[in-house]
Design an enzyme around this catalytic site. Structure first.
Site, PDB file in Angstrom:
ATOM      1  N   PHE A 193       0.868  -1.183   0.000  1.00  0.00           N
ATOM      2  CA  PHE A 193       0.000   0.000   0.000  1.00  0.00           C
ATOM      3  C   PHE A 193       0.903   1.231   0.000  1.00  0.00           C
ATOM      4  O   PHE A 193       1.880   1.283   0.743  1.00  0.00           O
ATOM      5  CB  PHE A 193      -0.926  -0.022   1.220  1.00  0.00           C
ATOM      6  CG  PHE A 193      -2.118   0.868   1.065  1.00  0.00           C
ATOM      7  CD1 PHE A 193      -3.237   0.437   0.379  1.00  0.00           C
ATOM      8  CD2 PHE A 193      -2.115   2.142   1.600  1.00  0.00           C
ATOM      9  CE1 PHE A 193      -4.354   1.264   0.230  1.00  0.00           C
ATOM     10  CE2 PHE A 193      -3.218   2.976   1.461  1.00  0.00           C
ATOM     11  CZ  PHE A 193      -4.332   2.540   0.768  1.00  0.00           C
ATOM     12  N   ALA A 196      -0.042  -2.457   5.823  1.00  0.00           N
ATOM     13  CA  ALA A 196       0.609  -2.426   7.133  1.00  0.00           C
ATOM     14  C   ALA A 196       0.016  -3.432   8.117  1.00  0.00           C
ATOM     15  O   ALA A 196       0.733  -3.965   8.963  1.00  0.00           O
ATOM     16  CB  ALA A 196       0.541  -1.016   7.711  1.00  0.00           C
ATOM     17  N   GLU A 215      -0.958  -6.359   7.461  1.00  0.00           N
ATOM     18  CA  GLU A 215      -0.493  -7.699   7.112  1.00  0.00           C
ATOM     19  C   GLU A 215       0.993  -7.897   7.416  1.00  0.00           C
ATOM     20  O   GLU A 215       1.484  -9.034   7.456  1.00  0.00           O
ATOM     21  CB  GLU A 215      -0.759  -7.984   5.625  1.00  0.00           C
ATOM     22  CG  GLU A 215      -2.229  -8.136   5.278  1.00  0.00           C
ATOM     23  CD  GLU A 215      -3.003  -6.818   5.239  1.00  0.00           C
ATOM     24  OE1 GLU A 215      -4.181  -6.822   5.651  1.00  0.00           O
ATOM     25  OE2 GLU A 215      -2.441  -5.781   4.816  1.00  0.00           O
ATOM     26  N   ILE A 269       1.656   4.675   6.226  1.00  0.00           N
ATOM     27  CA  ILE A 269       0.265   4.952   6.566  1.00  0.00           C
ATOM     28  C   ILE A 269       0.086   6.460   6.538  1.00  0.00           C
ATOM     29  O   ILE A 269       0.736   7.182   7.302  1.00  0.00           O
ATOM     30  CB  ILE A 269      -0.086   4.396   7.964  1.00  0.00           C
ATOM     31  CG1 ILE A 269       0.290   2.909   8.066  1.00  0.00           C
ATOM     32  CG2 ILE A 269      -1.563   4.599   8.264  1.00  0.00           C
ATOM     33  CD1 ILE A 269       0.303   2.371   9.492  1.00  0.00           C
ATOM     34  N   ILE A 270      -0.763   6.926   5.632  1.00  0.00           N
ATOM     35  CA  ILE A 270      -0.999   8.357   5.479  1.00  0.00           C
ATOM     36  C   ILE A 270      -2.373   8.694   6.043  1.00  0.00           C
ATOM     37  O   ILE A 270      -3.371   8.045   5.714  1.00  0.00           O
ATOM     38  CB  ILE A 270      -0.914   8.771   3.990  1.00  0.00           C
ATOM     39  CG1 ILE A 270       0.485   8.447   3.440  1.00  0.00           C
ATOM     40  CG2 ILE A 270      -1.235  10.254   3.823  1.00  0.00           C
ATOM     41  CD1 ILE A 270       0.635   8.662   1.944  1.00  0.00           C
ATOM     42  N   THR A 274     -10.688   9.678   8.127  1.00  0.00           N
ATOM     43  CA  THR A 274     -11.411   8.809   9.056  1.00  0.00           C
ATOM     44  C   THR A 274     -10.481   8.281  10.143  1.00  0.00           C
ATOM     45  O   THR A 274      -9.265   8.474  10.090  1.00  0.00           O
ATOM     46  CB  THR A 274     -12.022   7.608   8.305  1.00  0.00           C
ATOM     47  OG1 THR A 274     -10.959   6.757   7.856  1.00  0.00           O
ATOM     48  CG2 THR A 274     -12.875   8.068   7.126  1.00  0.00           C
ATOM     49  N   HIS A 285      -9.578   5.359  10.484  1.00  0.00           N
ATOM     50  CA  HIS A 285      -8.828   4.210   9.969  1.00  0.00           C
ATOM     51  C   HIS A 285      -7.315   4.382  10.151  1.00  0.00           C
ATOM     52  O   HIS A 285      -6.609   3.435  10.467  1.00  0.00           O
ATOM     53  CB  HIS A 285      -9.170   3.989   8.489  1.00  0.00           C
ATOM     54  CG  HIS A 285      -8.602   2.739   7.921  1.00  0.00           C
ATOM     55  ND1 HIS A 285      -9.018   1.488   8.309  1.00  0.00           N
ATOM     56  CD2 HIS A 285      -7.637   2.543   6.989  1.00  0.00           C
ATOM     57  CE1 HIS A 285      -8.344   0.579   7.645  1.00  0.00           C
ATOM     58  NE2 HIS A 285      -7.489   1.188   6.843  1.00  0.00           N
ATOM     59  N   ASN A 312      11.267  -1.133  13.064  1.00  0.00           N
ATOM     60  CA  ASN A 312       9.946  -0.731  12.588  1.00  0.00           C
ATOM     61  C   ASN A 312      10.056   0.577  11.810  1.00  0.00           C
ATOM     62  O   ASN A 312      10.212   1.647  12.390  1.00  0.00           O
ATOM     63  CB  ASN A 312       8.975  -0.575  13.756  1.00  0.00           C
ATOM     64  CG  ASN A 312       7.561  -0.335  13.294  1.00  0.00           C
ATOM     65  OD1 ASN A 312       7.300  -0.056  12.126  1.00  0.00           O
ATOM     66  ND2 ASN A 312       6.623  -0.428  14.218  1.00  0.00           N
ATOM     67  N   ARG A 318      10.849  11.398   4.159  1.00  0.00           N
ATOM     68  CA  ARG A 318      11.418  10.482   5.148  1.00  0.00           C
ATOM     69  C   ARG A 318      11.912   9.151   4.569  1.00  0.00           C
ATOM     70  O   ARG A 318      12.579   8.395   5.275  1.00  0.00           O
ATOM     71  CB  ARG A 318      10.367  10.202   6.234  1.00  0.00           C
ATOM     72  CG  ARG A 318      10.131  11.393   7.124  1.00  0.00           C
ATOM     73  CD  ARG A 318       8.827  11.295   7.905  1.00  0.00           C
ATOM     74  NE  ARG A 318       8.678  12.415   8.829  1.00  0.00           N
ATOM     75  CZ  ARG A 318       8.362  13.661   8.479  1.00  0.00           C
ATOM     76  NH1 ARG A 318       8.163  13.963   7.216  1.00  0.00           N
ATOM     77  NH2 ARG A 318       8.249  14.609   9.387  1.00  0.00           N
TER      78      ARG A 318
END
Length: 155
Positions: A27, A61, A63, A86-87, A91, A93, A118, A132
């Protein structure tokens, strides 16, 4: 360790003879692929043999931890790396994915006594992620190598 070290473990970044597993979420693939490239380049620069780097991809993420757990369970790796992005959206989520993936990675690290670097980015927007990727990819490689060496030293 020498007696003169007074119990202080060194931060060794020598990747020779280490086996590293990388789990990359697909993703936000352009970003996570950049993270992976930076990580693998740095691992090789630290002396990790390319034949000793296993790189797998998963959908997202959430998974990542399951693949990390399978790798840790195999006992074939000295350290693992989690890569994802993860952006924040509009929501809840974002919080769910960020919190759950982070907690699962930590749990696997502790349950298996296997170091996991991580590098699942949690950012507000794509621009922050791109700013980043290089640094965090390299950092993940260095953390994995240093912690793998430390764990060998402590055992």
């Amino acid at each position: 360790m020498q007696a003169s070290d007074k119990g202080h473990a060194s931060a060794s970044l020598n990747g020779e003879n280490l086996r590293i597993g990388i789990v990359q979420a697909r993703f936000n693939a352009d970003i996570t692929q950049s993270l992976a490239q930076a990580c693998i380049t740095e691992l090789r620069a630290l002396g990790v043999d390319p034949a000793h780097i296993r790189h797998v991809t998963v959908p997202g993420a959430l998974e990542v931890p399951l693949a990390l757990q399978a790798m840790a369970d195999s006992e074939d790796y000295d350290a693992l790396v989690a890569l994802g992005c993860i952006i924040r959206g509009e929501t809840y989520h974002f919080e769910l994915v960020a919190n759950e993936s982070g907690a699962a990675v930590t749990r696997i690290t502790l349950d298996y006594a296997t170091p996991i670097a991580n590098a699942i980015l949690t950012v507000e927007n794509e621009q922050q992620a791109w700013a980043r990727t290089e640094e965090k990819g390299r950092d993940a490689a260095r953390v994995a190598v240093e912690m793998a060496n430390l764990m060998k030293e402590l055992q």
